[in-house]
Write a protein that holds these residues in place. Structure first.
Motif, mmCIF file in Angstrom:
data_model
loop_
_atom_site.group_PDB
_atom_site.id
_atom_site.type_symbol
_atom_site.label_atom_id
_atom_site.label_comp_id
_atom_site.label_asym_id
_atom_site.label_seq_id
_atom_site.Cartn_x
_atom_site.Cartn_y
_atom_site.Cartn_z
ATOM 1 N N UNK A 167 0.825 -1.103 -0.054
ATOM 2 C CA UNK A 167 -0.162 -0.090 -0.133
ATOM 3 C C UNK A 167 0.737 1.170 0.083
ATOM 4 N N UNK A 168 1.998 1.270 0.847
ATOM 5 C CA UNK A 168 2.810 2.542 0.808
ATOM 6 C C UNK A 168 3.382 2.697 -0.527
ATOM 7 N N UNK A 169 3.664 1.637 -1.228
ATOM 8 C CA UNK A 169 4.473 1.710 -2.737
ATOM 9 C C UNK A 169 3.308 2.116 -3.486
ATOM 10 N N UNK A 170 2.168 1.703 -3.460
ATOM 11 C CA UNK A 170 1.429 2.223 -4.374
ATOM 12 C C UNK A 170 0.868 3.851 -4.019
ATOM 13 N N UNK A 171 0.752 4.059 -2.851
ATOM 14 C CA UNK A 171 0.565 5.470 -2.471
ATOM 15 C C UNK A 171 1.636 6.253 -2.916
ATOM 16 N N UNK A 172 2.953 5.867 -2.786
ATOM 17 C CA UNK A 172 4.020 6.771 -3.250
ATOM 18 C C UNK A 172 3.917 6.816 -4.714
ATOM 19 N N UNK A 173 3.412 5.991 -5.463
ATOM 20 C CA UNK A 173 3.331 6.056 -6.995
ATOM 21 C C UNK A 173 2.252 6.924 -7.355
ATOM 22 N N UNK A 174 1.062 6.894 -6.693
ATOM 23 C CA UNK A 174 -0.180 7.760 -6.911
ATOM 24 C C UNK A 174 -0.050 8.982 -6.673
ATOM 25 N N UNK A 175 0.584 9.438 -5.420
ATOM 26 C CA UNK A 175 0.731 10.927 -5.016
ATOM 27 C C UNK A 175 1.832 11.523 -5.639
ATOM 28 N N UNK A 176 1.265 12.973 -5.948
ATOM 29 C CA UNK A 176 2.168 13.636 -6.379
ATOM 30 C C UNK A 176 3.281 14.230 -5.244
ATOM 31 N N UNK A 177 2.659 14.569 -4.128
ATOM 32 C CA UNK A 177 3.422 15.076 -2.847
ATOM 33 C C UNK A 177 3.476 13.913 -1.788
ATOM 34 N N UNK A 178 4.756 13.627 -1.416
ATOM 35 C CA UNK A 178 4.800 12.614 -0.486
ATOM 36 C C UNK A 178 5.066 12.959 1.126
ATOM 37 N N UNK A 179 4.848 14.332 1.204
ATOM 38 C CA UNK A 179 5.006 14.916 2.323
ATOM 39 C C UNK A 179 4.064 14.078 3.513
ATOM 40 N N UNK A 180 2.852 13.940 3.318
ATOM 41 C CA UNK A 180 1.988 13.196 4.232
ATOM 42 C C UNK A 180 2.781 11.752 4.595
ATOM 43 N N UNK A 181 3.284 11.082 3.725
ATOM 44 C CA UNK A 181 3.715 9.794 3.823
ATOM 45 C C UNK A 181 4.888 9.956 4.762
ATOM 46 N N UNK A 182 5.845 11.002 4.570
ATOM 47 C CA UNK A 182 7.132 10.891 5.276
ATOM 48 C C UNK A 182 6.749 11.326 6.673
ATOM 49 N N UNK A 183 5.889 12.371 6.856
ATOM 50 C CA UNK A 183 5.254 12.590 8.000
ATOM 51 C C UNK A 183 4.990 11.532 8.998
ATOM 52 N N UNK A 184 3.935 10.679 8.509
ATOM 53 C CA UNK A 184 3.540 9.621 8.999
ATOM 54 C C UNK A 184 4.512 8.756 9.598
ATOM 55 N N UNK A 185 5.708 8.431 8.812
ATOM 56 C CA UNK A 185 6.652 7.430 8.950
ATOM 57 C C UNK A 185 7.507 8.046 10.136
ATOM 58 N N UNK A 186 7.441 9.233 10.489
ATOM 59 C CA UNK A 186 8.161 10.062 11.594
ATOM 60 C C UNK A 186 7.490 9.784 13.016
ATOM 61 N N UNK A 187 6.482 9.427 12.797
ATOM 62 C CA UNK A 187 5.587 9.234 14.309
ATOM 63 C C UNK A 187 6.432 8.176 15.128
ATOM 64 N N UNK A 188 6.766 8.471 16.385
ATOM 65 C CA UNK A 188 7.620 7.535 17.159
ATOM 66 C C UNK A 188 6.763 6.766 18.107
#
Length: 192
Positions: A167-188
């Motif tokens: 799902x992450x790979x597909x979202x990255x492929x479909x999204x123009x801006x990956x900011x929201x994905x990058x911010x999500x992975x930073x949640x500790x």
């Protein structure tokens, strides 16, 4: 017939029994996404089964297998993508029960077909993003609260982690801006 082998692009499938029509829509999408064409319902289902098609542009009136039948089979199979009916059939109340995402009446010009592809790409991207966040959050909680040895032997966890990765790979492929994905992975989260 594939427009290109660019696996990191949006993938669309144009389905129409009239080759000239299918090829014309595919040509209108050149440079926007990776485009495949199918000249009938069975061929469309075969292509969808064999690859990850994000958006299907589907004609309703086709011999042998109608677009309505293709749509029903996609729905029954749990197709994870968007379906746009692009057809000369004027809609009536029969469309109330049809599981399509958009309905365009032919003829459709280049600007409109490109706009609908972009719109459906964005919708699919956000749907995928929501599913990814849910799966990844569950994985993160389990990673914080269980040992690596326990997770390693848990089949359901492995399936969920694999699903989150897809799902992450597909979202990255479909999204123009990956900011929201990058911010999500930073949640500790604290780990065991």
């Amino acid at each position: 017939m594939a427009d290109s082998d660019r696996s990191n692009e949006l993938r669309a499938l144009v389905v129409d029994d009239e080759r000239e029509v299918a090829d014309a829509y595919a040509l209108r999408l050149r440079g926007v996404c990776n485009v495949d064409t199918a000249y009938g319902g069975e061929a469309a289902l075969s292509i969808i089964d064999d690859s990850s098609i994000d958006i299907v542009l589907l004609d309703r009136h086709m011999p042998d297998m109608s677009g309505d039948e293709v749509l029903a089979q996609l729905d029954e199979a749990g197709y994870y993508g968007r379906v746009v009916m692009v057809t000369a059939v004027d809609p009536d109340f029969d469309v109330l029960e049809m599981p399509f995402d958009e309905y365009l009446c032919k003829p459709v010009d280049q600007a409109d077909v490109r706009a609908v592809i972009d719109q459906q790409r964005q919708i699919l991207a956000y749907e995928t993003l929501g599913e990814y966040f849910s799966a990844a959050s569950t994985c993160a909680v389990l990673e914080a609260e269980t040992s690596p040895d326990t997770r390693e032997t848990h089949a359901e966890y492995a399936e969920l982690a694999d699903r989150a990765d897809r799902l992450e790979k597909r979202a990255r492929r479909l999204l123009d801006d990956h900011t929201i994905l990058n911010e999500f992975t930073q949640i500790g989260r604290e780990e065991v």
